[in-house]
Structure formats: C-alpha cells, structure tokens
Scaffold this active site. Structure first.
Site, PDB file in Angstrom:
ATOM      1  CG  HIS A   1     -88.121 -12.488 100.354  1.00 44.26           C
ATOM      2  ND1 HIS A   1     -87.808 -11.665 101.412  1.00 44.26           N
ATOM      3  CD2 HIS A   1     -87.508 -13.665 100.625  1.00 44.26           C
ATOM      4  CE1 HIS A   1     -87.056 -12.315 102.280  1.00 44.26           C
ATOM      5  NE2 HIS A   1     -86.861 -13.546 101.812  1.00 44.26           N
TER       6      HIS A   1
ATOM      7  CG  ASP B   1     -79.246 -20.227  98.381  1.00 42.20           C
ATOM      8  OD1 ASP B   1     -80.318 -19.593  98.390  1.00 42.20           O
ATOM      9  OD2 ASP B   1     -78.423 -20.173  99.334  1.00 42.20           O
TER      10      ASP B   1
ATOM     11  CD  GLU C   1     -87.506 -15.772 108.412  1.00 47.12           C
ATOM     12  OE1 GLU C   1     -87.770 -16.794 107.750  1.00 47.12           O
ATOM     13  OE2 GLU C   1     -86.454 -15.116 108.260  1.00 47.12           O
TER      14      GLU C   1
ATOM     15  CG  ASP D   1     -88.145 -17.426 102.020  1.00 45.53           C
ATOM     16  OD1 ASP D   1     -87.183 -16.714 101.680  1.00 45.53           O
ATOM     17  OD2 ASP D   1     -88.258 -17.914 103.159  1.00 45.53           O
TER      18      ASP D   1
END
Length: 331
Positions: free
Chosen positions: A15, A19, A197, A274
């Site tokens: 994960h 960007d 989340e 992340d």
C-alpha cells in the site's frame, strides 16, 4: 529488533501511493522546472495530527501540480522505487489514480503507460519487483471509474495487476462505486479497496462482498467483532498504514492502534507507508514504530512479510521466489 536489523531485513509493501511518495527533492526540482517556487513543496508534509482524512488529503494538491506530464510520472515512479530499494524492499505495489493526472490533456492510457515504463526502467536498475494498482476515486462518477477500468482492461499494460478505490470514504461509501467495481470483478481484476479507515467497519463488509481480497487500512473493524470474524474467515488481508492512521485520526493514538489485537485474533495484516513523503516515513520507520508501540517481535515481522507476499497480486512464480528470499534472509 534495532533499526539496523530492520533496515537490512527483506520487506514487502502493498500500500504505497505514487503521488504521496515522490521524494521531496524531486518535487522541488520539478517545481523549479515549471517556474514555481520550490518552497511550495515544503507544504507537502502532513501535520502529525490532522483534523481528519480530508485534511490529510489536502497536501496532495501541490504535489499533483507537477505530475501532469508523462515524463514527470516516469521520473516520479522511478524515484519512489529507488527509495524503496534503499531499505531492502523486495516487492512493491505502487498505486495511483490516472484521473488525477489529466490537467495537461494526458489521457488515462498515456498516464498508465508512463508509470509502467518508469517501473520497467527502475527494475532494470534495482533488484526489486514492482507492480501497479490503478485507483478509481470515490468522488468521481460511476461512469468515469468504469471507463477508467475499461481503459485498463483494453491497455493490458505491463506490471498492472489490480485495481483499488480511494478517496473520502466518509462522504462516499462503497455503494458509490458498486458498478465500477462490479465491472472490475467481471473482468477478473484483482481488487483491493480503501475501507474501514474512517470509522465505518461496515464499509469493510461491503468491500469484501464487492470482491475485494484485501482492504486498505481496515482499522475500524476492531470495534465490530462480526465484521472482524468475516475478515478472518475469508482470509482477507488488512493493508495497515500505522503513521497515516494516527495522523488522520483513523485511530485516536498509538495506544489505540489495533495491530497487536489483530495479530492475536489471527487477522492477516501487512505494514505499509501509505504515503512516504506526505507522512514523512519509510517502511523501516513503520516497523520500528510497531516494535515500540505494539511490541512487534522478529518472528511476527517475518510472518507479516510472508503474509504480504501470499496476499500480494504478484504471480505465483514470483511469490515462490519472494518467499524463498524472505525465509533465507530471516534464517
């Protein structure tokens, strides 16, 4: 479990957003090339304590301003892979949302091809295996996301192995993307979805029912034993992102972080960054924090790494190779 050891151990990351992970020195270089003040990129680090996920996501606006050409996408993905290689990540899945890169008339297919070419170049230069996940966005229409996944299917680009849904889960729950994910499932895409989340465990349930075999984050299921049981029964892996989850208040604090609980409950998990740049972290940092706050052991880190391989969207042959590497280096 010291930092030197953790840094050397083989790692797997499932994960990682393209960007949000571009090294800040490259972002500043791109800004200067476009006539912007490089200091604008000092704003891409998210606060340690954001108001919520929406506040966290606001950091991406300035990053995306320099990722609107094929060349910059190639440079960006190459740099992210190089950073992962430096800390012995052996397998990396990078995800990105092509529809966020069309401001200068690039097409989704061109964006995907550019990232695929950047991956190919990095794999020539570094001993790391990399695959790509294509993200649909919750804020976009079902038609836009379905067209995106149709483009992915038609293109059949190298290294693209699955799809994801990302964005503001609180405002746009999984029902908003049912049609587009349905198309993905019908065409045999491997599916992961950001769910659980933002406090809603039921989103994890609907994600699984829509065909997700992995869940991005999923921390909310600690408060819903029914959903937790179904995750365990289905052997669905949670892609946990500790620093990000604390930043966005997905959990109140490290004291509430459910990694230890999930391990004790037999829930398969992976540990991930992340967004390496936005969260100012590395995979080594994430494991160090889990050792400190969740009492993660050497054997548990090995188990998490093997779980990550087994639940990855890699080919069976590559999974076998990676498992042999992890077993050998840990032993």
């Amino acid at each position: 479990m010291n930092r030197t050891l953790i840094h050397k151990l083989p790692k797997v990351e499932l994960h990682c957003h393209l960007d949000g992970s571009v090294p800040i020195n490259l972002l500043k270089e791109m800004a200067l090339e476009q006539g912007m003040d490089e200091k604008i990129m000092d704003n891409v680090r998210a606060p340690e304590d954001c108001e919520d996920l929406k506040d966290y996501l606001s950091c991406f606006d300035v990053i995306l301003s320099v990722l609107q050409t094929e060349e910059n996408l190639k440079r960006a993905v190459y740099a992210v892979i190089e950073e992962a290689h430096k800390e012995n990540v052996r397998y990396l899945e990078i995800r990105f949302a092509p529809l966020l890169h069309l401001a200068k008339k690039m097409t989704p297919k061109q964006a995907i091809t550019a990232v695929s070419e950047g991956v190919a170049k990095a794999q020539e230069d570094f001993p790391i295996h990399v695959n790509i996940l294509i993200c649909g966005l919750r804020k976009d229409s079902e038609e836009e996301n379905t067209q995106l996944f149709e483009a992915v299917y038609e293109l059949k680009a190298a290294h693209v192995v699955g799809v994801d849904i990302a964005g503001d889960e609180a405002q746009y729950p999984n029902e908003y993307v049912e049609k587009s994910i349905g198309y993905a499932g019908e065409n045999h895409f491997q599916i992961t979805m950001h769910s659980g989340e933002c406090g809603c465990a039921r989103n994890v349930l609907t994600a699984m029912h829509l065909g997700a075999t992995r869940i991005g984050h999923g921390v909310a299921i600690q408060n819903d034993l029914e959903v937790l049981k179904e995750v365990r029964d289905r052997n669905v892996l949670l892609e946990m992102c500790p620093t990000s989850n604390v930043q966005t208040r997905a959990v109140k604090s490290w004291a509430d972080y459910p990694l230890r609980f999930f391990l004790d409950q037999g829930i398969p998990v992976s540990i991930n960054t992340d967004n390496r740049t936005v969260s100012n972290t590395t995979l080594t940092d994430e494991f160090m924090l889990c050792v400190k706050h969740c009492q993660l052991t050497h054997q548990e880190m090995k188990k998490i790494t093997l779980n990550s391989v087994e639940h990855s969207f890699a080919s069976l042959d590559l999974k076998k190779k990676l498992i042999e590497q992890v077993e050998s280096q840990y032993n």
